[in-house]
Scaffold this active site. Sequence first.
Site, PDB file in Angstrom:
ATOM      1  N   ASP A 131       0.828  -1.213   0.000  1.00  0.00           N
ATOM      2  CA  ASP A 131       0.000   0.000   0.000  1.00  0.00           C
ATOM      3  C   ASP A 131       0.860   1.259   0.000  1.00  0.00           C
ATOM      4  O   ASP A 131       0.418   2.320   0.453  1.00  0.00           O
ATOM      5  CB  ASP A 131      -0.945   0.010   1.205  1.00  0.00           C
ATOM      6  CG  ASP A 131      -0.199  -0.006   2.536  1.00  0.00           C
ATOM      7  OD1 ASP A 131       1.021  -0.284   2.537  1.00  0.00           O
ATOM      8  OD2 ASP A 131      -0.830   0.260   3.581  1.00  0.00           O
TER       9      ASP A 131
ATOM     10  N   ASP B  89       6.930  -4.871  14.107  1.00  0.00           N
ATOM     11  CA  ASP B  89       7.455  -3.505  14.046  1.00  0.00           C
ATOM     12  C   ASP B  89       7.660  -2.909  15.436  1.00  0.00           C
ATOM     13  O   ASP B  89       8.675  -2.243  15.697  1.00  0.00           O
ATOM     14  CB  ASP B  89       6.570  -2.603  13.182  1.00  0.00           C
ATOM     15  CG  ASP B  89       5.089  -2.704  13.543  1.00  0.00           C
ATOM     16  OD1 ASP B  89       4.711  -3.594  14.329  1.00  0.00           O
ATOM     17  OD2 ASP B  89       4.310  -1.884  13.017  1.00  0.00           O
TER      18      ASP B  89
END
Length: 440
Positions: free
Chosen positions: A206, A284
């Site tokens: 994305d 993350d």
Amino acid sequence: MFRKRSSLILCGTFLFVTWNAVLVLLLWGRAPPGQLGNGQMDPALLPTSDVVGDVIRMAESFESELEKQKKILSQILSHQSMWKLSNRKGSKVNVPSQPVIPILVIACNRVTVRRCLDKLLQHRPSAELYPIIVSQDCGHANTGEVISSYGNKVTHLKQPDLSDIPVRAEHKKFQGYYKISRHYRWALNQVFRNVSHTSVVIVEDDLEVAPDFFEYFRALLPVLKSDPSLWCVSAWNDNGRDGYVDPGKPDLLYRTDFFPGLGWMLLREAWEELEPKWPASFWDDWMRLPEQRRERACIRPEISRTLTFGQQGVSLGQFYDKYLKYIKLNSEFVPFTKLDLSYLRERTYRKNFEKEVYSAPLVTYDEVKQGQLKGSGPFRLQYSSKDSFKVMAKSLGIMDDLKSGVPRTGFRGVVSFFYRGRRIYLAPPPGWTQYDPTWS
């Protein structure tokens, strides 16, 4: 007359001896007379009783060999002149000595991966130097068809394990995060272990990239490799919304203690360190823990080289409507490979950065908020606690969350941003030494 005739005889003798010497050297350097690659004899080259004919055939063979060597030499000289011409013009040449930087696109079930791939292919200067590898999870057929439609322009990998991952009952709603972490581990192993690349730039499906995306990472690869105090290069500025960055400084780069992600480069050595302890989920945030960061920094730009258009995903659009969709994507090509980036070295950068921050005039929150600052800046706005940081950050419109005490884009506790056309440093008091992991 006699002298002339003697000279002609001597010259003729010399040429004859030289010619025969060349023929001897040619025969020594060749395979046995008439022998082909499969060990059989070529009938056309078998010796005959016609000595003169044999010599003529060998001469023709020699002439043919010379012609081949002449063509090879001509090609070498042609490429050499092309390289010299390109260097004079300042253009890039895809010489084999340049390191290959693969682009790993992490995909799942978004058919809008086409937007990501179109921009990568549009701005990619070389297919050889920047191979695009699309790793697809989820088994989504429509997305797979979109990726396959690019043919040999990309390499399409499919993550084979699509099973659900056993998780605690309270983590069932996070199943997507577990699968993403599994996918990252598998995909990075393909790049570093199966293909043996030495670096990679990870891009999610994305993300749209800027025109100088490839130039940015090409220039920073040697910086990352040569500085052990760095462990990643990111194309992303978490506070990079339009109005919060200096539009006049697209070439400005920073060190940051916060792992940004969203278009980032990793070296094989770092992956070899991380892979054995790779987390089951939330990879993350795991990267932002002190145990992984180990006081190392990343490089990030003033103006982002990636833009996210993925409002829907496992995070359900967290931060998207308020921050992410307003991120400014750089539009001006910066020739980073021609710039002096030595200012990013740890000692040099830290000394200069701290000098600029703490020599800046100290101002109050009200002066900043109400636009009462005098002068062009920069200015320093001081916070003294977790709460004071969050209140000021939120009110001024920058991201206020912290991970293990590290604010987004922060370096040594300092967050740099633009506000009403002036540089502001939201900074801890002088003498700051370390992050407080409880500030999360």
